[in-house]
Design an enzyme around this catalytic site. Structure first.
Site, mmCIF file in Angstrom:
data_model
loop_
_atom_site.group_PDB
_atom_site.id
_atom_site.type_symbol
_atom_site.label_atom_id
_atom_site.label_comp_id
_atom_site.label_asym_id
_atom_site.label_seq_id
_atom_site.Cartn_x
_atom_site.Cartn_y
_atom_site.Cartn_z
ATOM 1 N N THR A 18 -3.805 11.631 10.082
ATOM 2 C CA THR A 18 -3.633 12.555 11.349
ATOM 3 C C THR A 18 -2.473 13.268 11.334
ATOM 4 O O THR A 18 -2.271 14.492 12.154
ATOM 5 C CB THR A 18 -3.973 11.992 12.528
ATOM 6 O OG1 THR A 18 -3.018 10.720 12.711
ATOM 7 C CG2 THR A 18 -5.422 11.413 12.970
ATOM 8 N N ARG A 61 -4.948 7.966 16.633
ATOM 9 C CA ARG A 61 -6.160 7.910 16.254
ATOM 10 C C ARG A 61 -7.359 7.379 17.302
ATOM 11 O O ARG A 61 -8.528 7.594 17.287
ATOM 12 C CB ARG A 61 -6.515 7.243 14.787
ATOM 13 C CG ARG A 61 -7.789 7.548 14.180
ATOM 14 C CD ARG A 61 -7.615 6.762 12.704
ATOM 15 N NE ARG A 61 -7.399 7.628 11.611
ATOM 16 C CZ ARG A 61 -7.948 8.529 11.075
ATOM 17 N NH1 ARG A 61 -9.114 8.698 11.489
ATOM 18 N NH2 ARG A 61 -7.613 9.509 9.998
ATOM 19 N N GLN A 87 0.660 -1.252 -0.067
ATOM 20 C CA GLN A 87 0.166 0.041 0.229
ATOM 21 C C GLN A 87 0.836 1.190 -0.057
ATOM 22 O O GLN A 87 0.321 2.269 -0.232
ATOM 23 C CB GLN A 87 -0.872 -0.197 1.067
ATOM 24 C CG GLN A 87 -1.887 -1.044 1.315
ATOM 25 C CD GLN A 87 -2.708 -1.235 2.635
ATOM 26 O OE1 GLN A 87 -2.466 -2.191 3.242
ATOM 27 N NE2 GLN A 87 -3.392 -0.028 3.151
ATOM 28 N N GLU A 91 0.604 -1.574 4.571
ATOM 29 C CA GLU A 91 0.828 -0.300 4.576
ATOM 30 C C GLU A 91 2.389 -0.021 4.997
ATOM 31 O O GLU A 91 3.111 0.635 4.222
ATOM 32 C CB GLU A 91 -0.201 0.773 5.388
ATOM 33 C CG GLU A 91 -0.011 1.974 5.520
ATOM 34 C CD GLU A 91 -0.491 3.074 6.377
ATOM 35 O OE1 GLU A 91 -1.757 2.490 6.823
ATOM 36 O OE2 GLU A 91 -0.152 3.949 6.778
ATOM 37 N N GLU A 119 -12.764 3.013 5.554
ATOM 38 C CA GLU A 119 -12.623 2.543 6.817
ATOM 39 C C GLU A 119 -14.243 2.654 7.476
ATOM 40 O O GLU A 119 -14.265 1.849 8.372
ATOM 41 C CB GLU A 119 -11.543 3.251 7.585
ATOM 42 C CG GLU A 119 -10.297 2.980 7.377
ATOM 43 C CD GLU A 119 -8.994 3.889 7.559
ATOM 44 O OE1 GLU A 119 -9.176 5.007 7.249
ATOM 45 O OE2 GLU A 119 -8.167 3.428 8.347
ATOM 46 N N PHE A 131 -5.901 -3.993 3.461
ATOM 47 C CA PHE A 131 -6.610 -3.823 4.846
ATOM 48 C C PHE A 131 -5.698 -3.055 5.731
ATOM 49 O O PHE A 131 -5.964 -3.214 7.099
ATOM 50 C CB PHE A 131 -7.451 -4.882 5.275
ATOM 51 C CG PHE A 131 -7.906 -5.750 4.228
ATOM 52 C CD1 PHE A 131 -8.906 -5.153 3.478
ATOM 53 C CD2 PHE A 131 -7.553 -7.086 3.988
ATOM 54 C CE1 PHE A 131 -9.731 -5.931 2.582
ATOM 55 C CE2 PHE A 131 -8.176 -7.769 3.043
ATOM 56 C CZ PHE A 131 -9.333 -7.137 2.265
#
Lengths: 763, 471
Positions: free
Chosen positions: A446, A316, A203, A238, A718, A234
């Site tokens: 964020t 988060r 990702q 990442e 998400e 998912f």
């Protein structure tokens, strides 16, 4: 001569990749044609979860015919480091091992089978050290990654003194294995001048590129990372695709041979991190009207053995500690606790669901102790415009109440409630449970600096178009959305447009495909690129049609002047522009405006906008066997002005089912030695077709959408996963319908059939 | 030499016969449409269709190619997605596209193949059966709802299929390329396979356990497959006994009219046992010999007090299934001896059978506890009982004492409660990934109760059993 394209072949209302998917023609890393001389890799992982690495014995493995070479930490020419946020994670263990199956040695062999056989012949001498798998134990011993974070609003201490009702409790949520059906993998090909080309299932192509450059000690421009598509990510690819990319790059760099590594499922499950498990304490205070006046929480995040993305995930969790509710007085602290599990990582929702589970637990406990329905408390506290989030952002275009009210009305909550009550009164062995789950999710990374993207567009002289962005297609349909953007601006048939692979040489310095923001960021960058070319084309058209550019529009492959169709068609326009030496390529850039966040005060405006929704869950528990099914999940979701309803519906249904899996059957089990027990599909269960709710009804809330979203179509990756939390409480409520004396000792997801049966028959 | 038809091409792979079909088609034939998800039959991404001549009929079944050795393909037609692709999408591919049933695409081919298998087979055309055909396919993205919608459309299309249809209809409607019309003749043209003596070769059934447990070893092993021996797949009744060949698959049992007559809820029971592609491969003999303490079919037949016929060369002997398991994974089976057949007494009219299974995920999962029973009654009185349970000891358990206790007793809450206490003395569960020991004991009690609640609904109620507990 220009060939005409076959119009009508591509339908952008559906996923443009679906034809290739159903015929098996889509290409994933393991499907790439292999070059002669390719080496295949296998990893020798640590047999213990924590210890001093004394020595590694490669001798037996090296003797195995077909083994080309075996690499250890000392072979790494650059930095033995793959940590993304904090440099705390070696690629290959050097002096210490920190988790079970942590890579120690890397075998390169003529075949995958030989590499795997050789890896089994490697042994290591390790002095064991104590193993910690529990985040609270890690916290008690001071094993914390980064700094604790605290969000504060108002004065909770003072507010509790004024509360009519105060409840305290504990809520734990478990890990979640990503179980992308395509396992992690990468394939490196050496190029000239010490460069490498890497196909990666990632990702984050830039993260892979940067990691490899660091590990090899060479500049980023020597590393080309190319991603065609992922068989699921998912969040699991990442940050955690980087290690495998670095391994193939290391071997290709040191041997000058192509190197390929596609993980076997069980190795993938054992070696990669999962959704962070959390253990949390909460204290909630309500006034006599059930308004939540004060809320305090302490979150103990299980980061695993390295920081990975956990510090950002932790953040988060705090951003979503209040879910969809306005709470005037908040004090919440979160700790990233270092344990001896594989480094945990991003998973759809990125800490948000873990935070929301805690506030929902607090509300459930409060309501059940007070003898009211949790729905009463939920409804009394929904966010509205002007309310302040604990991090200082003011709610704007809040759809919490509209989604809630619409779901109640559209799906006739009153009737559902009566039906559930009647059913339970008339059935002995089956009980139904009802729960509502409102959601609110902030859209943007964020980390403000990540909110930017670029796109590269070429219009070729025959009128065909190539589009490159930083977006990675992983099933979420971003290719389709990008195609829609280009087709919209150029007003051409979709068949003219090709969405190129995601490649670091075409689009550099990308943010990962994550945070639900990819379509927004890359789509807006793409719009910027398209607009530049379009403006040039309008000048060409204006001069050709003897008018001014501001009178020119493009519709349906035709140039219009003052809304009247001219004879000038797309292909002719492009050919003219080309012949006039007009630049038919453009690079677009977008960075989200208005967002900012100050970590010193923990205040700011971190999100471009929020996504809202409400789900109604009805479950049925078999009170003989402790099994359960979901009768229905009825959702009103805030899509904004959806630009692709089929894709957005797929994301919603899919995210919901993943969330239900996390809350119900998906149980990541490590034993006390840190060994993963649920290390195969036979021991780790994700929803199958019979496990999904019998009915999923998704209603698209009518709204104008947000200008900050691509075509006002809100991010959808998400948020739907968050609904899954409602599954947990609907099952708990059904168990309580059978055994009203039972309340969970503490809230502990997932609610497996074991916990259900123990609850049904708890005395 | 193993010989079969792969899509439209006759092949004779010069590879170890233990090589999986998956590796053969992906890495030797470079047909990359078939994907690798787990290599243990639990995801269905590698599903292929296998056509074989059965009593002169060409029948296709879905199977997971990751667990299937080349040996088991001998004389058959193996179909990967490349073998069904045509110039335009098949109605199945089209339905998945139109319903949005594909997201990342990695699992999609498995669904396409399973649904194509459904279109080809003789199962009744309805949504339930269409969905059952994809019960072994996992989609993580997860597009199950859109796949359900696609499955419903496909079952509608199948309603137009003439009864006893040959392949002409499927070809005409675009489900299959035209070459399928000739496959039957081409398979018939293969010479009958030479009978291989067992010798020192490893015996494999469907491969669904051996290829999960030791794939590397199997890939190199010389195999003898049971599945190719039609004589070992028969199911028939003689002299009040039912005889089942050791190579009968779970699907052979599920779809057998005799078995369906004896066990009216057979399809319901079998829905709890693995998945369609695995049931199409897994043999009853394999299930017994793998000696899992939790094997579903073992538990099923333990409650029928079945007997095994064991064969070594030309010598045979019999052993009760309940005596077959000596300790964890230890069998009363000599080297070179194999299970040839299973038989059990046809249950009389006054006997009722039930099978129960609970796991983390209701379908396609290994049980936390499973249990079966055969209860003989006269009026309110239990005249005899067979009872079995798995997941509670090192071996599958025949619960002899509890069965004995029940004989002669009336069916009521007090008796069942007493039996549920006795039953706990016969088991010794351990805590593992499938549940804590405490849970497994509670679950055993509940499944024991479930047998009676299901078989004798008028005689006991959950409330009476729960009260009996408390009194």
């Amino acid at each position: 001569m220009i060939k005409n394209i076959t119009k009508g072949k591509v339908d952008t209302s559906r996923n443009i990749d679906s034809h290739n998917h159903v015929t098996g023609r889509s290409i994933y890393v393991d499907d790439l044609p292999e070059l002669q001389g390719t080496l295949y890799l296998a990893v020798f992982g640590s047999p213990v979860a924590h210890g001093h690495l004394r020595s590694v014995d490669l001798s037996a493995a090296e003797k195995l015919p077909g083994v080309f070479r075996i690499f250890t930490a000392k072979d790494i020419p650059g930095a033995n480091q793959i940590g993304g946020i904090i440099p705390d994670e070696p690629l290959l263990a050097d002096k210490e091992v920190h988790f079970h199956e942590m890579p120690i040695a890397l075998v390169a062999a003529e075949s995958e089978a030989i590499a795997m056989e050789a890896a089994k012949l490697i042994t290591a001498e390790i002095d064991p050290l104590p193993v910690i798998i529990d985040p609270r134990e890690a916290f008690a011993k001071g094993h914390i990654s980064g700094s604790p974070r605290t969000f504060q609003l108002g004065d909770s201490n003072k507010a509790f003194a004024e509360c009519a009702h105060i409840f305290e409790g504990k809520a734990d949520s478990g890990g979640q294995e990503h179980l992308y059906i395509e396992t992690q993998g990468a394939y490196a090909i050496p190029m000239e001048n010490g460069s490498l080309r890497i196909a990666s299932s990632t990702q984050g192509p830039t993260a892979v590129q940067r990691t490899i450059a660091g590990v090899l000690g060479i500049p980023m421009h020597k590393i080309e990372v190319d991603v065609t598509r992922l068989g699921g990510g998912f969040g699991g690819k990442e940050d955690q695709a980087s290690a495998w990319g670095a391994m193939v790059a290391l071997v290709a760099h040191l041997t000058n041979k192509p190197a390929k590594f596609v993980l076997h499922r069980m190795d993938d499950m054992r070696m990669t991190g999962k959704r962070n498990p959390y253990s949390s304490d909460y204290k909630i205070g309500l006034d006599k009207d059930y308004k939540i006046i004060a809320y305090e929480a302490t979150f103990y995040q299980n980061s695993g053995a390295a920081a990975d993305l956990s510090p950002a995930i932790l953040e988060r969790t705090l951003f979503h500690l209040n879910n969809s509710y306005y709470i005037p007085n908040v004090l919440a602290t979160a700790y990233s606790c270092r344990t001896n599990l594989p480094p945990n990582t991003a998973f759809r929702g990125f800490g948000g669901p873990q935070g929301m589970f805690v506030i929902e637990s607090a509300i459930h406990q409060a309501a059940n102790t007070l003898g009211i329905d949790p729905i009463v408390i939920q409804e009394a506290n929904l966010l509205k415009d002007g309310d302040v989030f604990p991090y200082g952002q003011i709610a704007k275009e809040a759809e919490a109440i509209s989604c809630w009210e619409e779901s109640k009305e559209r799906f006739d909550l009153k009737k559902i409630r009566e039906e559930v009550a009647n059913f339970n009164a008339n059935n002995e062995a089956l009980k139904k449970g009802l729960a509502l789950m409102p959601i609110c999710f902030g859209i943007s990374f964020t980390n403000t600096m990540m909110n930017n993207a670029r796109a590269l567009v070429h219009v070729y002289s025959d009128g065909s178009i190539g589009v490159s962005t930083g977006a990675v297609e992983m099933g979420q349909g971003v290719n389709t959305k990008m195609l829609q953007v280009a087709a919209h601006y150029f007003a051409v048939a979709p068949e003219r447009i090709k969405i190129e692979s995601t490649n670091t040489t075409r689009v550099a310095n990308t943010s990962p495909t994550a945070a639900s923001s990819t379509a927004d960021l890359n789509g807006k960058a793409l719009a910027h690129a398209c607009t530049q070319i379009l403006d040039r084309l309008k000048e060409v058209a204006a001069s050709s049609l003897d008018t001014s550019a501001d009178k020119i529009t493009l519709k349906n492959e035709t140039v219009y002047v003052d809304d009247i169709a001219s004879d000038l068609q797309w292909e002719q326009l492009i050919l003219s522009a080309f012949q006039q030496r007009v630049n038919l390529s453009a690079k677009g850039h977008y960075s989200t405006p208005t967002i900012h966040f100050d970590k010193t005060t923990e205040k700011g405006h971190p999100f471009a906008y929020h996504v809202y929704g409400t789900a109604i869950f009805v479950s049925t528990v078999d009170c003989i066997r402790g099994t359960y099914t979901f009768d229905a999940v009825k959702i009103v979701h805030d899509f904004g002005a959806s630009m692709n309803r089929m894709i957005d519906l797929g994301q919603t249904e899919g995210g919901l089912v993943q969330g239900i899996g996390w809350m119900t059957m998906e149980e990541v089990i490590y034993d006390e030695t840190g060994r993963l027990r649920s290390d195969a599909l036979s021991t780790y269960k994700i929803p199958d077709i019979y496990a999904v709710p019998k009915e999923i009804d998704v209603h698209f809330l009518k709204t104008d959408g947000s200008d900050m979203a691509l075509f006002k179509s809100k991010a959808v990756g998400e948020p739907p996963l968050l609904y899954g939390v409602g599954a947990y409480f609907s099952v708990i409520n059904a168990v309580r319908a059978f055994n009203p004396n039972w309340m969970p000792e503490f809230y502990d997801a997932p609610i497996t059939p074991e916990k259900v049966l123990m609850g049904l028959y708890a005395i | 030499m193993v010989q079969f038809i792969l899509n439209n091409q006759e092949v004779q792979p010069k590879l170890a016969v233990g090589t999986t079909i998956l590796d053969f088609i992906r890495y030797h034939k470079h047909l990359k449409g078939t994907k690798i998800g787990c290599r243990e039959g639990d995801c269905g991404a590698c599903t292929v269709l296998v056509g074989e001549l059965i009593e002169g009929d060409l029948r296709y079944q879905s199977m997971t190619s990751c667990l299937m050795p080349l040996e088991n393909a001998h004389g058959k037609h193996i179909v990967s997605v490349e073998g069904i692709n045509q110039n335009t999408l098949s109605p199945i591919q089209q339905a998945i596209v139109e319903e949005g049933g594909t997201q990342c695409g990695f699992c999609t081919i498995g669904f396409v193949m399973s649904l194509t298998g459904f279109a080809m087979n003789s199962e009744t055309a309805n949504s339930e059966n269409a969905i059952a055909a994809i019960d072994g396919n996992i989609c993580r993205c997860t597009g199950y709802k859109s796949l359900e919608r696609a499955a419903a459309r496909i079952s509608e299309m199948k309603k137009g299929k003439p009864e006893a249809a040959d392949f002409n209809w499927l070809v005409q409607e675009g489900f299959l390329p035209a070459y399928f019309k000739d496959i039957k003749a081409r398979l018939e043209a293969f010479s009958a396979k030479d009978k291989i003596t067992i010798g020192t070769k490893k015996i494999v059934g469907g491969g669904t356990d051996l290829y999960v447990q030791r794939p590397e070893e199997m890939a190199k092993t010389e195999l003898h497959s049971f599945l190719n021996d039609a004589g070992l797949r028969t199911i028939n009744e003689q002299n009040g006994h039912v005889y089942i060949g050791a190579a009968a698959t779970a699907e052979d049992i599920r779809s057998n009219p005799l078995m369906q007559k004896i066990f009216p809820n057979l399809r319901e029971h079998m829905k709890l046992v693995s998945s369609t592609p695995i049931r199409n491969m897994a043999t009853i003999g394999g299930n017994f010999v793998n000696a899992s303490p939790i094997g579903d079919m073992t538990i099923f037949f333990l409650a029928l007090d079945a007997t095994l016929l064991l064969t070594k060369d030309d010598n045979s002997r019999i052993v009760k299934l309940r005596h077959f398991y000596k300790a964890y994974k230890q069998l009363d089976l000599e080297a070179d001896e194999h299970v040839e057949q299973l038989y059990f007494k046809t249950p009389p009219a006054n006997a009722l059978f039930n099978f129960e299974k609970v796991c983390k995920r209701t379908h396609l999962d290994i049980a936390s506890v499973n249990s079966a029973c055969l209860i003989f009654t006269k009026g309110d009185i239990i005249t005899g009982a067979h009872l079995s349970a798995g997941g509670l000891a090192a071996t599958p358990k025949y619960l002899a004492q509890t069965a004995l206790f029940l004989a002669g007793k009336q069916i009521n809450a007090e008796v069942l409660f007493a039996a549920s206490q006795l039953i706990q003395t016969e088991v010794s569960p351990i805590s593992d990934a499938r549940g804590s020991a405490e849970y497994k004991r509670l679950l055993l009690r509940q499944l024991f109760y479930a047998h009676f609640l299901k078989l004798f609904p008028g005689k006991v109620s959950l409330a009476s059993l729960t009260q009996a507990k408390n009194s």
